[in-house]
Design a protein around this motif. Sequence first.
Motif, mmCIF file in Angstrom:
data_model
loop_
_atom_site.group_PDB
_atom_site.id
_atom_site.type_symbol
_atom_site.label_atom_id
_atom_site.label_comp_id
_atom_site.label_asym_id
_atom_site.label_seq_id
_atom_site.Cartn_x
_atom_site.Cartn_y
_atom_site.Cartn_z
ATOM 1 N N GLU A 466 101.286 19.927 28.304
ATOM 2 C CA GLU A 466 101.148 19.143 29.539
ATOM 3 C C GLU A 466 102.048 19.713 30.640
ATOM 4 O O GLU A 466 101.630 19.888 31.789
ATOM 5 C CB GLU A 466 101.511 17.680 29.287
ATOM 6 C CG GLU A 466 101.514 16.843 30.564
ATOM 7 C CD GLU A 466 102.241 15.507 30.397
ATOM 8 O OE1 GLU A 466 102.820 15.047 31.401
ATOM 9 O OE2 GLU A 466 102.233 14.943 29.290
ATOM 10 N N LYS A 497 95.138 11.368 26.437
ATOM 11 C CA LYS A 497 95.391 10.083 27.091
ATOM 12 C C LYS A 497 95.429 8.948 26.061
ATOM 13 O O LYS A 497 96.244 8.032 26.158
ATOM 14 C CB LYS A 497 94.310 9.819 28.136
ATOM 15 C CG LYS A 497 94.545 8.563 28.961
ATOM 16 C CD LYS A 497 93.698 8.546 30.216
ATOM 17 C CE LYS A 497 92.219 8.547 29.913
ATOM 18 N NZ LYS A 497 91.409 8.323 31.142
ATOM 19 N N LYS A 500 98.812 9.252 24.254
ATOM 20 C CA LYS A 500 99.910 8.817 25.118
ATOM 21 C C LYS A 500 99.965 7.293 25.205
ATOM 22 O O LYS A 500 101.054 6.694 25.203
ATOM 23 C CB LYS A 500 99.762 9.395 26.529
ATOM 24 C CG LYS A 500 99.972 10.889 26.627
ATOM 25 C CD LYS A 500 101.434 11.260 26.632
ATOM 26 C CE LYS A 500 102.065 10.994 27.981
ATOM 27 N NZ LYS A 500 103.450 11.526 28.048
ATOM 28 N N THR A 510 100.163 13.043 34.351
ATOM 29 C CA THR A 510 99.308 11.899 33.986
ATOM 30 C C THR A 510 98.917 11.090 35.226
ATOM 31 O O THR A 510 97.794 10.592 35.327
ATOM 32 C CB THR A 510 100.022 10.994 32.970
ATOM 33 O OG1 THR A 510 101.302 10.601 33.480
ATOM 34 C CG2 THR A 510 100.217 11.719 31.648
ATOM 35 N N ASN A 514 95.165 10.391 36.116
ATOM 36 C CA ASN A 514 94.726 8.986 36.075
ATOM 37 C C ASN A 514 94.277 8.473 37.437
ATOM 38 O O ASN A 514 93.400 7.611 37.524
ATOM 39 C CB ASN A 514 95.855 8.100 35.532
ATOM 40 C CG ASN A 514 96.012 8.237 34.026
ATOM 41 O OD1 ASN A 514 95.031 8.417 33.292
ATOM 42 N ND2 ASN A 514 97.245 8.166 33.550
#
Length: 525
Positions: A466, A497, A500, A510, A514
């Motif tokens: 990431e 996702k 997480k 993220t 998102n």
Amino acid sequence: MESSSSSLKCSALGKLVLSSGLLHSSWSKISEIHKSPYSNQDSGLGIKIYREEKFTLVVFVAPPIFTSSSDSTLLPGKENENPFPFLCSENNPSFSLHTPAFKLFTSAYKSLTYLKSELLQTLESEKPVIITGASLGGSVASLYTLWLLDTIDPKLKRPLCITFGSPLIGDVSLQQILENSVRNSCFLHVVAAQTRIRMDFFKPFGTFLICFDSRCVCIEDPVAVTELLNGVHDSEQVDYGQVLRRLDQSMLSMADSRLIPEAVIKGMEERAEMKTLRFDMFKKLNDMKISMAYIEWYKKKCRDVKIGYYDRFKTQLAFPSKEFDIKIKNHKIELNRYWKSVVEEVEKKPQSDISILKRRFLFSGNNYRRMIEPLDIAEYYLEGRKEYRTSGRSRQYVMLEKWFGMEPIEKERRKNRDLSDLLTFDSCFWADVEESLIVINQLNTTVGVRDDAREVLLTRKLVEFEEYVWEMIRKREVSPEIFLEKSSFMKWWKEYKKIKGFNSPPSYFTEFMNTGKYKSYGQSQ
């Protein structure tokens, strides 16, 4: 035919130096210094410059060799231990030199450094420079010429080094390095045919003018030179003044059966023919640009149907369908074969020659790496293999990335630039995506199995991926096509996702994903 062209060039060089009087001028100045005290008593090396009307002549004179002519000194690629680090190549990172000649060279290093500055000014004035010497003096002259060549602007005329009956100065590694260098054409070695030179360790390079009474042959084939001159070193002094006077330049020949054994001529012809079949990377580059254009078109066609070319190629490999998909694989094979050959050729060359060559291939090679390596990665993981970066990557990609990274090129993308056609900077990006998908699969298979340490380790790998992706996004170094709905990267994101969860603290990445900001990534601003 290339072999005939090479023969003509070599023969022309021999005729030129004979008709120009350069050989007679060089030898007369050498003889003149031999009859007078050396100009450098401290090192035993005599150096004298003669500024003639049409050229500048630099003469090296050395005392007789008292140590074994087979003594050698190994020089590593490290600059502080090697005055010639620029000669080292990827294939030959070290080489050995003739010890007596090397010791004389290093003992006079300060004087030679001053001489280098003086000769560079002479070359800039476009006046030819001839560097010469006989016996050990010629060997030092060869070393000095190699050293001088590294600092000469490629636009200037290179000096010509002429030696007379000199011991060879380097091993097979140096021979291989110079055989693939423009420096090889800067050396003409005059040798009487009756002279025998020990070649069990030291090997010839450059062009050899081998004198047979009133005739001579001019040869640049190192194998043929070895066959003609190899033997126990003859310490008897040869008067090259007499040798030159006997020469009949009209009898200069490249491969006269009256002067050279038939077996040697046959070997020369076979090696010359092989050279004509050698890979011509400069002419072939344009053909490769056509193949690259075809794959660029393929990339755009894939994007039109909302799938990246990486994932389309991977799907096509698993389920071959359309003819144009199959053609892409053939273009990929052709490009890989070509660039593998380019890299192999470049790796043979001295480091300083590579910089000249790279200017012609740098951007084409970099585009090839970024465009084609993802397709190789697709094949690799489709076969069920892992760890591409360490276990599957082809050497041409490694070296092209290394050479491109050595260039002072600005890599940041301007914020107002559209990135639609960008090729991801890191050509191994998709390998990291595949490895992260493997990690996710490993995590999913541990459900119901208590192994906290393993789970922490695997999760950490995903977090590292990431962070790596976010850094590329931040620098605008990744193609927008990774965000296409059908891409392997988006598949990874959906699974990541879930892992997480909603309770994990948000990160820049993220939040970027998102909130849907990725949908406008790469658009001009």
